[in-house]
Motif scaffolding. Structure first.
Motif, PDB file in Angstrom:
ATOM      1  N   ASN A 286      -2.509  10.773  -2.376  1.00  0.00           N
ATOM      2  CA  ASN A 286      -3.813  10.539  -1.760  1.00  0.00           C
ATOM      3  C   ASN A 286      -3.684   9.627  -0.547  1.00  0.00           C
TER       4      ASN A 286
ATOM      5  N   THR B 159       0.818  -1.210   0.000  1.00  0.00           N
ATOM      6  CA  THR B 159       0.000   0.000   0.000  1.00  0.00           C
ATOM      7  C   THR B 159       0.855   1.265   0.000  1.00  0.00           C
TER       8      THR B 159
ATOM      9  N   GLU C 122      -6.595   8.450   1.125  1.00  0.00           N
ATOM     10  CA  GLU C 122      -7.699   7.507   1.070  1.00  0.00           C
ATOM     11  C   GLU C 122      -8.054   7.225  -0.383  1.00  0.00           C
ATOM     12  N   ILE C 123      -7.565   6.082  -0.869  1.00  0.00           N
ATOM     13  CA  ILE C 123      -7.863   5.698  -2.244  1.00  0.00           C
ATOM     14  C   ILE C 123      -8.419   4.284  -2.257  1.00  0.00           C
ATOM     15  N   SER C 124      -9.000   3.941  -3.365  1.00  0.00           N
ATOM     16  CA  SER C 124      -9.607   2.618  -3.519  1.00  0.00           C
ATOM     17  C   SER C 124      -8.529   1.532  -3.471  1.00  0.00           C
ATOM     18  N   LYS C 125      -8.903   0.399  -2.904  1.00  0.00           N
ATOM     19  CA  LYS C 125      -7.959  -0.730  -2.826  1.00  0.00           C
ATOM     20  C   LYS C 125      -7.614  -1.276  -4.204  1.00  0.00           C
ATOM     21  N   ILE C 126      -8.455  -0.999  -5.183  1.00  0.00           N
ATOM     22  CA  ILE C 126      -8.197  -1.483  -6.539  1.00  0.00           C
ATOM     23  C   ILE C 126      -6.911  -0.874  -7.107  1.00  0.00           C
ATOM     24  N   VAL C 127      -6.577   0.341  -6.668  1.00  0.00           N
ATOM     25  CA  VAL C 127      -5.330   0.979  -7.117  1.00  0.00           C
ATOM     26  C   VAL C 127      -4.132   0.155  -6.639  1.00  0.00           C
ATOM     27  N   TYR C 128      -4.194  -0.335  -5.409  1.00  0.00           N
ATOM     28  CA  TYR C 128      -3.110  -1.172  -4.882  1.00  0.00           C
ATOM     29  C   TYR C 128      -3.017  -2.493  -5.637  1.00  0.00           C
TER      30      TYR C 128
END
Length: 139
Positions: free
Chosen positions: A104, A44, A106-112
């Motif tokens: 950022n 992350t 707080e980003i979506s877990k899909i980015v990880y």
């Protein structure tokens, strides 16, 4: 299918270079274990994207160096196509993930997930295209 001596030698060199490229991640992994930190933090953070950018960059350099050194005539359109793909589909997304994660909180877990996929793609791409470049360098 039997591997030629040249291909075997090229794959050894690529393997060594890959190990040195992922060495920072290995050090971070060991530090996380030693300091009893959550190992998931590695996935992350931006570290994986940094390594992906380096691997895609190394792929371009290895491939182009091999082509430049090679005595055999190559189809310039194919070379331009492969180089463009490496930049557009390799380096640009890896840098984009790095910037998104770095800026950022707080980003979506899909980015990880995509960051990790791009890391695996960087390794596979370097293994395949880097080997070709290395074989041209050893020609």
């Amino acid at each position: 299918m039997k591997m030629s001596k040249e291909e075997f030698n090229a794959k050894q060199i690529i393997c060594i270079e890959l190990l040195f490229s992922i060495l920072p991640l290995l050090i971070i992994f060991i530090l996380h274990i030693a300091l009893k930190k959550n190992v998931r933090e590695i996935f992350t953070g931006t570290d994986i994207s940094f390594v992906s950018v380096v691997l895609f960059g190394q792929t371009v350099i290895k491939f182009m160096s091999g082509i430049a050194k090679s005595d055999t005539k190559k189809n310039w359109q194919k070379i331009a196509f492969i180089s463009s793909l490496l930049f557009i589909l390799g380096i640009v997304p890896a840098v984009s993930f790095l910037i998104i994660i770095y800026t950022n909180k707080e980003i979506s877990k899909i980015v990880y997930v995509f960051q990790s996929i791009w890391f695996l793609l960087a390794i596979i791409t370097y293994w395949i295209i880097g080997t070709i470049g290395q074989m041209y360098l050893d020609e």
